[in-house]
Write a protein that holds these residues in place. Structure first.
Motif, short mmCIF file in Angstrom:
data_model
loop_
_atom_site.label_atom_id
_atom_site.label_comp_id
_atom_site.label_asym_id
_atom_site.label_seq_id
_atom_site.Cartn_x
_atom_site.Cartn_y
_atom_site.Cartn_z
N GLN A 176 -59.57 -29.05 -20.28
CA GLN A 176 -57.80 -29.30 -20.73
C GLN A 176 -57.86 -29.51 -21.84
O GLN A 176 -58.84 -29.97 -23.34
CB GLN A 176 -56.74 -29.86 -20.23
N LEU A 177 -56.73 -29.64 -23.04
CA LEU A 177 -55.85 -29.95 -24.29
C LEU A 177 -55.24 -30.26 -24.26
O LEU A 177 -53.85 -29.91 -23.47
CB LEU A 177 -56.27 -29.02 -24.86
N THR A 178 -53.92 -31.19 -24.68
CA THR A 178 -52.29 -32.19 -24.58
C THR A 178 -52.03 -31.90 -26.02
O THR A 178 -53.06 -32.18 -26.77
CB THR A 178 -52.69 -33.52 -24.09
N MET A 179 -51.37 -31.03 -26.07
CA MET A 179 -50.07 -30.52 -27.45
C MET A 179 -48.67 -32.20 -27.20
O MET A 179 -48.11 -30.89 -26.03
CB MET A 179 -49.84 -29.62 -27.48
N GLY A 180 -49.05 -32.98 -27.81
CA GLY A 180 -47.47 -33.62 -27.23
C GLY A 180 -47.48 -34.35 -25.72
O GLY A 180 -48.07 -34.84 -25.53
N GLU A 181 -47.01 -34.06 -24.52
CA GLU A 181 -46.62 -33.90 -24.09
C GLU A 181 -46.74 -33.27 -22.60
O GLU A 181 -47.00 -33.71 -21.31
CB GLU A 181 -45.05 -34.51 -23.61
N THR A 182 -47.41 -32.13 -23.45
CA THR A 182 -47.84 -31.25 -22.38
C THR A 182 -49.45 -30.58 -22.12
O THR A 182 -50.01 -31.05 -23.17
CB THR A 182 -47.09 -29.77 -23.10
N VAL A 183 -49.69 -30.47 -21.54
CA VAL A 183 -51.44 -30.23 -20.81
C VAL A 183 -51.72 -28.83 -20.57
O VAL A 183 -51.26 -28.31 -19.33
CB VAL A 183 -51.57 -31.37 -19.89
#
Length: 294
Positions: free
Chosen positions: A139-146
């Motif tokens: 998975q990856l996280t961009m800001g607060e979104t996973v």
């Protein structure tokens, strides 16, 4: 004529040591010779005045001499060999302050290596490459979104992983490889396709020739439903170095993407940004390794 006691009376001289004053020793009523005393006093005063006048003349001569020296010094005459200023060294003889300061050859650090140079062509871009290298983890996280990572694919036949006008565009620029990966969040899915070229110019050419119908084929499977196979989806195109990257984002429930579907736009933008960062990191890692080797 008889003289007083003590023998004949001697002549008194006020300037002669041991001389006696002309007192009359004949009797108690005799008085001093005031006229002689006055005359002696006048002679003594006259001698003192002469001495004072002579001393004043010498002092005047001394002052005049001092003034003459001062005038010569102020005029800076080079002819006066006894002038204090003539005893100083010339300007050329006086050591300069900078003469004692050590000098060093100018040095400059070499310019830092440009990370983009290492992903601009296959001649420098030698690091291992694959779907799990560009897109590691689950998975990856961009800001607060996973975002959850889905299936991946890697093909040497670029056109088979594209649709619309994109296969022709990739072929025209000599695409050598097309790597794909899908991420999901809820009912939104996005597939990222990274096309690999030999040079930066080829990648830039592919980006320039791509149009609204140049679309990477969505990748499903492994729990990800098919998407963007008949519905309206949103796509993006960009390039960095010798890589051109494309996104296709839509709903896994088959709905069309509209301008109000902000979650689809955000998902596509996040994955495009993440792909750019991964390619740039690839260049940074190789630039750092090259710098360490010297």
């Amino acid at each position: 004529m008889s003289f007083g006691q003590g023998g004949p009376q001697s002549q008194w001289d006020p300037w002669k040591p041991n001389s006696q004053q002309p007192w009359n020793s004949g009797g108690g009523d005799q008085t001093p010779d005031w006229a002689a005393l006055a005359e002696a006093s006048e002679a003594r005063n006259k001698r003192r005045r002469l001495l004072f006048i002579g001393g004043g003349a010498l002092a005047t001569v001394a002052v005049a001499g001092a003034v003459a020296v001062a005038v010569v010094s102020a005029n800076g005459s080079s002819e006066a060999s006894d002038s204090p200023s003539s005893q100083l060294p010339s300007t050329a003889d006086i050591p300069s302050e900078t003469a004692t300061v050590p000098s060093f050859a100018p040095t400059s650090a070499p310019p830092p290596l440009d990370p983009k140079d290492f992903v601009a062509s296959n001649k420098k871009d030698k690091a291992p490459l694959g779907p799990d290298i560009l897109f590691p983890g689950t998975q990856l996280t961009m800001g607060e979104t996973v975002y959850k990572k889905g299936p991946t694919a890697d093909t040497r036949t670029c056109g088979s992983a594209a649709q619309g006008t994109l296969p022709k565009v990739l072929a025209a620029s000599d695409c050598t490889r097309l790597i794909r990966v899908t991420y999901t969040k809820g009912d939104v899915a996005v597939t990222v396709g990274v096309a690999v070229f030999d040079t930066e110019a080829q990648a830039a050419k592919a980006k320039g020739q791509a149009d609204k119908k140049s679309i990477v084929r969505s990748l499903s499977g492994g729990g990800v439903k098919s998407f963007c196979e008949g519905a309206v989806c949103r796509s993006t195109t960009n390039s960095y170095g010798r890589y051109a990257y494309f996104t296709i984002a839509g709903f896994t429930n088959g709905k069309d993407v509209t301008t109000k579907a902000t979650e689809v736009f955000r998902t596509g933008d996040d994955l495009a940004e993440f792909t750019f960062r991964q390619i740039r990191r690839r260049g940074e890692a190789q630039a750092s390794a090259a710098a360490a080797e010297g």
